[in-house]
Structure formats: structure tokens, C-alpha cells
Design a protein around this motif. Structure first.
Motif, mmCIF file in Angstrom:
data_model
loop_
_atom_site.group_PDB
_atom_site.id
_atom_site.type_symbol
_atom_site.label_atom_id
_atom_site.label_comp_id
_atom_site.label_asym_id
_atom_site.label_seq_id
_atom_site.Cartn_x
_atom_site.Cartn_y
_atom_site.Cartn_z
ATOM 1 N N GLN A 58 7.444 15.554 -5.309
ATOM 2 C CA GLN A 58 7.225 14.946 -4.002
ATOM 3 C C GLN A 58 8.214 13.815 -3.753
ATOM 4 O OE1 GLN A 58 3.044 14.095 -4.732
ATOM 5 N NE2 GLN A 58 2.473 15.383 -2.983
ATOM 6 N N THR A 68 3.902 5.552 -5.859
ATOM 7 C CA THR A 68 3.846 5.610 -7.323
ATOM 8 C C THR A 68 2.888 6.688 -7.802
ATOM 9 O OG1 THR A 68 2.121 3.914 -7.489
ATOM 10 C CG2 THR A 68 4.414 3.165 -7.583
ATOM 11 N N GLU A 69 1.984 7.126 -6.934
ATOM 12 C CA GLU A 69 1.029 8.170 -7.303
ATOM 13 C C GLU A 69 1.547 9.572 -6.994
ATOM 14 O OE1 GLU A 69 -2.494 7.038 -5.210
ATOM 15 O OE2 GLU A 69 -2.854 5.301 -6.510
ATOM 16 N N MET A 70 2.702 9.665 -6.326
ATOM 17 C CA MET A 70 3.279 10.973 -6.006
ATOM 18 C C MET A 70 3.865 11.612 -7.262
ATOM 19 S SD MET A 70 5.424 10.401 -2.539
ATOM 20 C CE MET A 70 4.659 10.360 -0.953
ATOM 21 N N SER A 71 3.917 12.945 -7.230
ATOM 22 C CA SER A 71 4.556 13.658 -8.338
ATOM 23 C C SER A 71 6.079 13.520 -8.214
ATOM 24 C CB SER A 71 4.167 15.134 -8.294
ATOM 25 O OG SER A 71 4.754 15.770 -7.171
ATOM 26 N N ASP A 72 6.770 13.876 -9.279
ATOM 27 C CA ASP A 72 8.238 13.807 -9.263
ATOM 28 C C ASP A 72 8.813 14.696 -8.163
ATOM 29 O OD1 ASP A 72 8.174 12.053 -11.349
ATOM 30 O OD2 ASP A 72 8.861 13.482 -12.871
ATOM 31 N N GLU A 118 0.826 -1.207 0.000
ATOM 32 C CA GLU A 118 0.000 0.000 0.000
ATOM 33 C C GLU A 118 0.862 1.261 0.000
ATOM 34 O OE1 GLU A 118 -3.368 2.297 -0.138
ATOM 35 O OE2 GLU A 118 -3.179 0.136 -0.447
ATOM 36 N N ARG A 134 2.338 1.648 -3.411
ATOM 37 C CA ARG A 134 1.316 2.119 -4.358
ATOM 38 C C ARG A 134 1.117 3.624 -4.218
ATOM 39 N NH1 ARG A 134 -3.468 3.858 -4.428
ATOM 40 N NH2 ARG A 134 -3.865 3.469 -2.229
ATOM 41 N N LYS A 135 1.067 4.104 -2.979
ATOM 42 C CA LYS A 135 0.896 5.545 -2.756
ATOM 43 C C LYS A 135 2.086 6.328 -3.295
ATOM 44 C CE LYS A 135 -2.075 5.217 1.276
ATOM 45 N NZ LYS A 135 -2.192 5.433 2.723
#
Length: 61
Positions: free
Chosen positions: A41, A35-39, A29, A32-33
Motif C-alpha cells: 500500500q 504506519t499501519e499500511m502494508s508495504d 493521525e 499514524r494510519k
């Protein structure tokens, strides 16, 4: 120096493997979170991690 570098790498691998071994669902989890962050971040997380490591090294010496 070569021995210390290899020991540090080995310790890093052990520490990196603890969470997936003990709590694979939490690790998945979290990954997964991330991978959703911006570059930006992700870069901030990486910078914070590096600075924390450098601070620990400084305090140990």
C-alpha cells in the motif's frame, strides 16, 4: 540545473511543512494510519505521488 533542483527541494520542504504547521493533530493521525499500511500500500501511494509529480512537470513544460 543545480539552482532549479535546489529550488524544487526548497519548495518540497515548504509544502511538506504546511500540514504539520496548520493542523498537527490531523497530520499526526494521517501519519499514524500510514504506519499501519502494508508495504504494498505504501509503495502504491509512493508510485501515485511520483506519477502525479511527473504529470505536473510534463504539463508545466
Amino acid at each position: 540545473m543545480k539552482t532549479s533542483l535546489l529550488a524544487a527541494l526548497a519548495l518540497m520542504l515548504v509544502l511538506e511543512g504546511v500540514l504539520p504547521f496548520l493542523a498537527p493533530t490531523l497530520w499526526r493521525e494521517t501519519f499514524r494510519k500510514m504506519t499501519e499500511m502494508s508495504d504494498g500500500q505504501l509503495r502504491f501511494v509512493g508510485l501515485t505521488s511520483m506519477l502525479g509529480g511527473l504529470l505536473l512537470l510534463y504539463l508545466m513544460n
